[in-house]
Motif scaffolding. Sequence first.
Motif, PDB file in Angstrom:
ATOM      1  N   GLY A   1       0.798  -1.216   0.000  1.00  0.00           N
ATOM      2  CA  GLY A   1       0.000   0.000   0.000  1.00  0.00           C
ATOM      3  C   GLY A   1       0.834   1.270   0.000  1.00  0.00           C
ATOM      4  O   GLY A   1       0.414   2.299  -0.534  1.00  0.00           O
ATOM      5  N   ARG A   2       2.021   1.223   0.550  1.00  0.00           N
ATOM      6  CA  ARG A   2       2.921   2.387   0.558  1.00  0.00           C
ATOM      7  C   ARG A   2       3.483   2.686  -0.830  1.00  0.00           C
ATOM      8  O   ARG A   2       4.001   3.765  -1.060  1.00  0.00           O
ATOM      9  N   TRP A   3       3.406   1.714  -1.708  1.00  0.00           N
ATOM     10  CA  TRP A   3       4.057   1.833  -3.021  1.00  0.00           C
ATOM     11  C   TRP A   3       3.074   1.762  -4.179  1.00  0.00           C
ATOM     12  O   TRP A   3       3.436   1.370  -5.292  1.00  0.00           O
ATOM     13  N   ILE A   4       1.822   2.145  -3.961  1.00  0.00           N
ATOM     14  CA  ILE A   4       0.834   2.162  -5.039  1.00  0.00           C
ATOM     15  C   ILE A   4       1.334   3.059  -6.172  1.00  0.00           C
ATOM     16  O   ILE A   4       1.853   4.142  -5.931  1.00  0.00           O
ATOM     17  N   GLY A   5       1.203   2.566  -7.385  1.00  0.00           N
ATOM     18  CA  GLY A   5       1.674   3.290  -8.563  1.00  0.00           C
ATOM     19  C   GLY A   5       3.053   2.852  -9.018  1.00  0.00           C
ATOM     20  O   GLY A   5       3.486   3.181 -10.118  1.00  0.00           O
ATOM     21  N   GLU A   6       3.735   2.082  -8.193  1.00  0.00           N
ATOM     22  CA  GLU A   6       5.086   1.620  -8.540  1.00  0.00           C
ATOM     23  C   GLU A   6       5.041   0.220  -9.150  1.00  0.00           C
ATOM     24  O   GLU A   6       4.091  -0.530  -8.959  1.00  0.00           O
ATOM     25  N   GLU A   7       6.109  -0.090  -9.858  1.00  0.00           N
ATOM     26  CA  GLU A   7       6.231  -1.385 -10.507  1.00  0.00           C
ATOM     27  C   GLU A   7       6.871  -2.378  -9.545  1.00  0.00           C
ATOM     28  O   GLU A   7       7.786  -2.031  -8.791  1.00  0.00           O
ATOM     29  N   VAL A   8       6.396  -3.608  -9.575  1.00  0.00           N
ATOM     30  CA  VAL A   8       6.885  -4.647  -8.685  1.00  0.00           C
ATOM     31  C   VAL A   8       7.103  -5.931  -9.477  1.00  0.00           C
ATOM     32  O   VAL A   8       6.353  -6.241 -10.405  1.00  0.00           O
TER      33      VAL A   8
ATOM     34  N   ARG B   1       3.872 -17.789 -12.861  1.00  0.00           N
ATOM     35  CA  ARG B   1       4.310 -17.637 -11.472  1.00  0.00           C
ATOM     36  C   ARG B   1       5.175 -16.391 -11.300  1.00  0.00           C
ATOM     37  O   ARG B   1       5.285 -15.878 -10.198  1.00  0.00           O
ATOM     38  N   ARG B   2       5.821 -15.928 -12.377  1.00  0.00           N
ATOM     39  CA  ARG B   2       6.705 -14.757 -12.298  1.00  0.00           C
ATOM     40  C   ARG B   2       6.251 -13.705 -13.292  1.00  0.00           C
ATOM     41  O   ARG B   2       6.037 -14.006 -14.456  1.00  0.00           O
ATOM     42  N   PHE B   3       6.147 -12.466 -12.820  1.00  0.00           N
ATOM     43  CA  PHE B   3       5.790 -11.375 -13.716  1.00  0.00           C
ATOM     44  C   PHE B   3       6.071 -10.039 -13.051  1.00  0.00           C
ATOM     45  O   PHE B   3       6.351  -9.965 -11.860  1.00  0.00           O
ATOM     46  N   THR B   4       6.028  -8.999 -13.852  1.00  0.00           N
ATOM     47  CA  THR B   4       6.207  -7.626 -13.386  1.00  0.00           C
ATOM     48  C   THR B   4       4.913  -6.880 -13.676  1.00  0.00           C
ATOM     49  O   THR B   4       4.339  -7.019 -14.752  1.00  0.00           O
ATOM     50  N   ALA B   5       4.452  -6.090 -12.705  1.00  0.00           N
ATOM     51  CA  ALA B   5       3.203  -5.342 -12.858  1.00  0.00           C
ATOM     52  C   ALA B   5       3.263  -4.093 -11.984  1.00  0.00           C
ATOM     53  O   ALA B   5       4.157  -3.944 -11.156  1.00  0.00           O
TER      54      ALA B   5
END
Length: 178
Positions: free
Chosen positions: A94-101, A113-117
Amino acid sequence: MSAKASEISEMLAPTVAALGLELLGVELASSGNDAVLRLYIDAPGRPVDIDDCERVSREVSAQLDVEDPISTQYTLEVSSPGIDRPLFTPEQFGRWIGEEVKLTLRLAQDGRRRFTARITAVEGDDILLAHTAGDMRVAHANIEKARLVPDLVALGLAPQPKPGKAPAAGKGAAKKKS
């Protein structure tokens, strides 16, 4: 986090908090008879420094010696979260909403199982993500590992794109949100 890592995190969090720091999470990696216990700490409003890591290491080592939660030999590592900050709890997402993970799931979702979003919201224990294949809802319990993807250009660690060229798609600045 594994069940054992969660147990250790709950046990050590008050000790780390008493030092004026936050225990973000714990990783416990085993290899044969040896293990590595890695603690990620944060300092409110400032970067974590080596003195912080040393103080936590000293205090936590003493507590671990008394409580003895790990049956094998292990190496204790205390670390700052770094620019590719790991995320352990829904509150941290929640502290990083808008960021890519970058995520690794325990069980595949939509065949992966693995991805970036990009983190779009947190609803209870569910993390909502925008992915190139569409929006996703992932149960926090299904997340094995999650790390922010830093925007190296915004951090000044990579060259600016040439004028007229669009930056790489999906890159977000890794700045802490309050």
